[in-house]
Design an enzyme around this catalytic site. Structure first.
Site, PDB file in Angstrom:
ATOM      1  N   GLY A  25      45.018  47.476  38.697  1.00  0.00           N
ATOM      2  CA  GLY A  25      43.782  47.192  39.815  1.00  0.00           C
ATOM      3  C   GLY A  25      43.478  45.630  39.418  1.00  0.00           C
ATOM      4  CG  MET A  26      46.432  42.763  38.651  1.00  0.00           C
ATOM      5  SD  MET A  26      47.386  42.061  38.289  1.00  0.00           S
ATOM      6  CE  MET A  26      46.900  40.471  37.382  1.00  0.00           C
ATOM      7  CB  SER A  27      39.857  41.992  39.804  1.00  0.00           C
ATOM      8  OG  SER A  27      39.518  41.492  38.882  1.00  0.00           O
ATOM      9  N   GLY A  28      41.677  39.110  39.692  1.00  0.00           N
ATOM     10  CA  GLY A  28      42.140  37.928  39.131  1.00  0.00           C
ATOM     11  C   GLY A  28      41.498  37.098  37.754  1.00  0.00           C
ATOM     12  N   GLY A  29      40.011  38.680  37.390  1.00  0.00           N
ATOM     13  CA  GLY A  29      39.696  38.290  36.530  1.00  0.00           C
ATOM     14  C   GLY A  29      40.656  38.259  34.794  1.00  0.00           C
ATOM     15  CB  VAL A  30      39.909  37.530  31.385  1.00  0.00           C
ATOM     16  CG1 VAL A  30      40.592  37.885  29.907  1.00  0.00           C
ATOM     17  CG2 VAL A  30      39.265  35.205  31.733  1.00  0.00           C
TER      18      VAL A  30
ATOM     19  CG  MET B   8      41.859  46.929  46.202  1.00  0.00           C
ATOM     20  SD  MET B   8      41.310  47.971  44.964  1.00  0.00           S
ATOM     21  CE  MET B   8      40.678  47.640  43.703  1.00  0.00           C
TER      22      MET B   8
ATOM     23  CB  CYS C 108      32.195  50.388  44.355  1.00  0.00           C
ATOM     24  SG  CYS C 108      33.844  49.405  44.776  1.00  0.00           S
TER      25      CYS C 108
ATOM     26  N   GLY D 156      40.796  46.990  34.476  1.00  0.00           N
ATOM     27  CA  GLY D 156      40.784  46.381  33.622  1.00  0.00           C
ATOM     28  C   GLY D 156      38.875  46.752  33.151  1.00  0.00           C
TER      29      GLY D 156
ATOM     30  CB  CYS E  51      30.668  46.649  43.938  1.00  0.00           C
ATOM     31  SG  CYS E  51      32.744  47.240  43.288  1.00  0.00           S
TER      32      CYS E  51
END
Length: 384
Positions: free
Chosen positions: A9-14, A35, A100, A124, A196
């Site tokens: 799951g990739m959020s764009g965060g580090v 997502m 969530c 993450g 969230c």
């Protein structure tokens, strides 16, 4: 030899970016999944969905993995946001991140990942999973300052058996170092802190779009009206800022705190002083329970509990009420225990599960409490 596929799951965060890189380095067939869980205001100043997706694509290109986007907005509104509004309408303060995780990130996301032929998923989050004697345990992260097991306590055995938390044994400072060393384009991106998938917009403004204001009296414990609130849904227990009494000359001169809500009369009660009896609780009742192992602890079990995120574990004893409720009796009084929040139990490093707080016995006279669990007849019984 076929590599094991892990969908991250990739959020764009580090954190999720480093998670994907670590798994790729360990030889997994990594696929990134972004997502999109909220449709409204994507062009507004508070929603970063577009930039987050750009960051995900940039990271995926750098580390050499495939990535795709999936829209769970309908599922989020139905399973999470609708409940969020119901709870606020009832005067409680829910934690949407807990729901969530259980309903979206580790259910809808997990189901989609399995359709991509994944063996496992990874996120993450700062937590750990340990398999012991054929069962899966949810553990705190080694970095207790970043531990997120509180938000994950509703995960079940099936979900944990398919989940990896690569950052669970790595300090946050090291994660930042890794991001910088490998040249991640989002290495300096700040951590998200908003609700969230809703962003960091002013919460009261956001809530006001969905719930009407209903002004009513603001009273002290002795019944004196000292102000007007804009609607009970817009206040939470223990709240100090934003109640409009900063310049009030009434009372002792100490800060004012939200201490109680009377839904029937639409009254908000406020008290002065951080340690006012109306803000302190030694016992609570929680419902809508979820246990990581599938079964609750034994009646009378001594454990630690958190009634809010980042709180130190508070020593308490567990009381079984029925299949859907339990009570906790704390060794020391707890501050601003809030209905709607989660009471999460721990046995040392192991997260046992928990439930949604329904009631906390305080110094407020005339409280109506649910029947206490066996053996917990003190403050709860007295409050009845």
């Amino acid at each position: 030899m076929t590599k094991r596929r892990v969908v991250v799951g990739m959020s764009g965060g580090v954190d999720s970016s480093v998670t994907a890189w670590l798994l790729k380095e360990q030889g997994y067939d990594v696929v990134g999944l972004f997502m999109k869980n909220w449709e409204d205001d994507d062009d507004g100043e508070y929603c970063s969905t577009r930039q987050d997706w750009i960051d995900v694509v940039s990271v995926a290109d750098l580390i050499g993995i495939d990535v795709e986007a999936v829209n769970f907005a309908a599922e989020y509104k139905d399973r999470v946001f609708a409940e969020f509004l119901r709870e606020y309408s009832a005067g409680r303060t829910p934690n949407p991140d807990v729901l969530c995780n259980a309903e979206i990130k580790f259910k809808a996301f997990l189901d989609h990942a399995m359709s991509l032929d994944a063996e496992m998923i990874a996120t993450g989050h700062y937590a750990r999973v340990r398999e012991r004697d054929g069962r899966f345990e949810l553990l705190k992260a080694f970095d207790h300052t970043k531990d997120q097991s509180y938000f994950l306590h509703r995960l079940n055995q099936a979900q944990l058996s398919k989940t990896m938390f690569p950052l669970g044994e790595i300090p946050k400072t090291k994660v930042r170092e890794i991001a910088a060393q490998i040249g991640l384009p989002n290495a300096k991106k700040k951590d998200s802190t908003g609700i969230c998938f809703i962003g960091e917009r002013p919460f009261r403004d956001f809530l006001n779009r969905y719930l009407p204001t209903k002004p009513g009296p603001m009273k002290t414990p002795d019944g004196k009206v000292i102000g007007e609130h804009i609607g009970l849904a817009f206040y939470t227990f223990g709240q100090r800022k934003g109640i409009g009494l900063g310049g009030s000359k009434d009372g002792s001169g100490e800060p004012w705190f939200v201490a109680a809500k009377d839904i029937a009369s639409n009254t908000l009660y406020v008290v002065q002083g951080h340690d006012h009896p109306w803000l302190l609780s030694r016992q609570l009742v929680a419902g809508n329970v979820s246990w990581v192992a599938g079964e609750p602890p034994a009646d009378g079990f001594s454990c630690g509990a958190k009634t809010r995120y980042r709180q130190a574990d508070a020593a308490c004893s567990f009381g079984r009420a029925d299949g859907e409720r339990f009570s906790l009796a704390f060794d020391d009084a707890q501050w601003a225990v809030t209905p709607g929040q989660s009471a999460v139990l721990y046995d040392g490093e192991i997260c046992l599960g928990g439930g949604i707080i329904e009631f906390a016995a305080t110094g407020q006279p005339g409280q109506t409490a649910p029947a206490p669990a066996a053996g917990h007849t003190g403050a709860l019984a007295e409050a009845r």
